[in-house]
Scaffold this active site. Structure first.
Site, short mmCIF file in Angstrom:
data_model
loop_
_atom_site.label_atom_id
_atom_site.label_comp_id
_atom_site.label_asym_id
_atom_site.label_seq_id
_atom_site.Cartn_x
_atom_site.Cartn_y
_atom_site.Cartn_z
CE LYS A 79 69.63 -1.24 62.23
NZ LYS A 79 70.35 -2.51 62.37
N GLY B 135 64.44 -1.80 56.10
CA GLY B 135 65.40 -2.47 56.97
C GLY B 135 66.53 -1.54 57.38
CB SER B 136 69.93 -2.39 58.56
OG SER B 136 69.48 -3.32 59.53
CB ILE B 137 69.14 0.98 53.92
CG1 ILE B 137 70.01 -0.06 53.21
CG2 ILE B 137 69.27 2.33 53.23
CD1 ILE B 137 69.63 -0.30 51.76
#
Length: 570
Positions: free
Chosen positions: A309, A305-307
């Site tokens: 990014k 997920g967004s980690i």
């Protein structure tokens, strides 16, 4: 008649020659056996007269970085019988049944078996062994042995692992460092007569065992305890499938704590934990035993997920495809080819600069960056950052990253990869990659092994883990730290903020497969101090009930851990 006499003499001559040559052959054989094979038959005779029993070596201890004993041994006994030496079989059987609590059928079968030595029971407590020895029965042997013991039960169970019946490592650090921990067994030699009965007043020969070496680890008992308590609390409050916590030094890869809750009792490793008790005695018991022992931090993969990014950010900064003051507009979605991919904030974030976009964890902005990079460059950066190789952690069973092949990455796949979906990595890989991006840019090897010491405390070997290659520039690393500090102070990671400390971090919420199950993983990775990180905390909560956003439920767990360990680490 003269002809018969001649024939008779010839027969006698032939017989004499046969006997002569046979005698020569027998003498030659005797000389060969007595001169050239004497050592072999002497050894064989000695072996027939000697009876050998093993003296177990004590396995080395496992210690935390401060000398706290995490794995040790306690004295137990092995009870054996030698059939030929037993004078009163019925008395021996009755005594062993009473003292050991075994069935008469089992004991009788072993006592009456014709063998050099027959083991009745192992891991017998020393008090019982002493009582059996006090009976003074011939043919009953009580030998000292050791049983592995773990003073803190469930603490770090999926890191330490456990040993088998012969004290050999089976899982975790116990098997990785087995060659250091195992000692060399000794022996007791006793002499017997032709009937196999020990010769009275014969001196026993003893070859003393050599105990194993101690393993000093990077684990910190106090930090591990803080993390286990935090994981248990989150597990219970969120009714989750599991909670994983990793605490490591991002500068050198030393792991201070690793929790995969629920943990099992190392002193009873074959007893199913409460969650799996209903499978005890069923055909699925072994399956759930293996699942109970499995370290999800190392051996399982998930969509980060967004980690992730942070990886897209690092690649874009390295290629100078984005600046911190560049503005974007988020209407709540972005269209890629024929696919409409929405932002987690469906009404959109509107106008925002790049720092705000990371603080908002805005999917359309990171999809834009992924498309700017293109599949080949993005793929090459993932390779450069070490995501296609295992971390090399010193635990068995590390899983590899599950990723599209380059020729299978279309625009939609590239878009979803840029915000951490459509591929899978391990938690330890994600924690290691973030560590490497924030520590100045050098790849680290996560590890537990610190040193090996002898039983007297002297150091025999210090393990070294050289800094890996540079995966990004120091300038990019500094920028990422600044951006992630903003995320905690102003963005989606606010619930990890602690006044008086500089903390950087990133939240994530990802969905597991199949999507139709509507199961989620909430996570957060944070580090401190933001300017020069020396501790990183990663929290993962699998399939929580109710609210499942990483910023809402995982970040507070990290904050609680930081509140405990930052003062402790000074």
């Amino acid at each position: 008649m003269e002809r018969n006499l001649t024939r008779y003499r010839k027969k006698r001559y032939v017989m004499f020659m046969v006997i002569f040559f046979c005698a020569i052959g027998l003498c030659g054989r005797l000389v060969y056996l007595m001169v050239f094979r004497s050592e072999y038959y002497s050894t064989l005779a000695t072996d027939l007269q000697q009876r050998e029993r093993s003296i177990k070596a004590a396995r080395g201890r496992i210690l935390d970085r401060n000398g706290v004993v995490l794995a040790s041994n306690r004295s137990v006994c092995t009870i054996s019988v030698i059939h030929n030496q037993i004078k009163d079989p019925e008395a021996v059987i009755a005594m062993l049944v009473e003292e050991l609590g075994l069935s008469e059928e089992r004991v009788r079968k072993r006592v009456e078996k014709y063998s050099s030595i027959e083991r009745i029971a192992s891991n017998v407590d020393k008090e019982t062994g002493d009582r059996i020895l006090a009976y003074g029965y011939s043919g009953v042997k009580v030998d000292e042995d050791y049983k592995r013991t773990y003073p803190y039960g469930t603490l770090a169970s999926k890191v330490l692992g456990f040993t088998g019946g012969d004290n050999q490592g089976i899982l975790g650090l116990e098997v990785t460092y087995d060659s250091y921990l195992q000692g060399e067994n000794g022996t007791i030699l006793t002499y017997t007569d032709a009937r196999g009965i020990e010769v009275k007043n014969a001196v026993e020969e003893r070859i003393e065992p050599k105990n194993g070496n101690d393993l000093v680890t990077t684990l910190d008992y106090n930090i591990q305890m803080y993390c286990m308590q935090a994981a248990q609390k989150a597990y219970m409050q969120k009714n989750a499938d599991g909670v994983e916590i990793i605490v490591m030094n991002p500068q050198n890869g030393e792991i201070y704590a690793m929790v995969d809750y629920p943990e099992y009792d190392l002193n009873e490793p074959f007893t199913l934990i409460e969650d799996y008790k209903m499978y005890a005695g069923t055909a699925e018991e072994n399956k759930y035993q293996n699942q109970m022992w499995r370290n999800w931090c190392v051996s399982d993969t998930y969509e980060p997920g967004s980690i992730f990014k942070t990886v897209t950010t690092a690649a874009s900064l390295e290629e100078k495809l984005v600046s911190l003051d560049e503005h974007f507009y988020c209407p709540g979605y972005i269209v890629v080819e024929d696919r409409r991919i929405r932002c987690h904030k469906t009404v959109g974030h509107g106008s925002e600069d790049f720092k705000q976009a990371l603080g908002n964890s805005c999917n359309p902005v990171f999809i834009t960056l992924g498309l700017r990079l293109g599949a080949e460059r993005y793929y090459n950066y993932m390779k450069q950052f070490g995501l296609f190789s295992k971390t090399g952690i010193d635990l068995p069973g590390e899983a590899a990253t599950i990723m599209h092949s380059l020729d299978a990455i279309g625009q939609v796949e590239l878009a979803t990869m840029s915000f951490g979906q459509s591929f899978q990595i391990t938690p330890i890989q994600m924690a290691t990659t973030v560590s490497s991006l924030i520590n100045g840019g050098h790849r680290v090897t996560p590890h537990f092994g610190k040193a090996v010491s002898s039983t007297d405390g002297s150091t025999k070997e210090v393990f070294s883990y050289e800094a890996g290659k540079m995966i990004c520039s120091e300038e990019t690393s500094l920028t990422i730290r600044t951006l992630l500090q903003y995320v905690v102070e102003e963005g989606g990671g606010k619930k990890a903020y602690i006044e008086g400390y500089e903390i950087g971090g990133k939240t994530a919420t990802s969905q597991t497969l199949p999507r139709s199950d509507h199961k989620y993983i909430a996570s957060f990775v944070g580090f401190a101090p933001a300017g020069e990180p020396n501790v990183l905390v990663m929290v993962i909560i699998r399939n929580p009930s109710g609210i499942y956003y990483g910023g809402t439920i995982a970040a507070p767990v990290a904050r609680e851990i930081f509140e405990n360990i930052l003062p402790y680490l000074e």
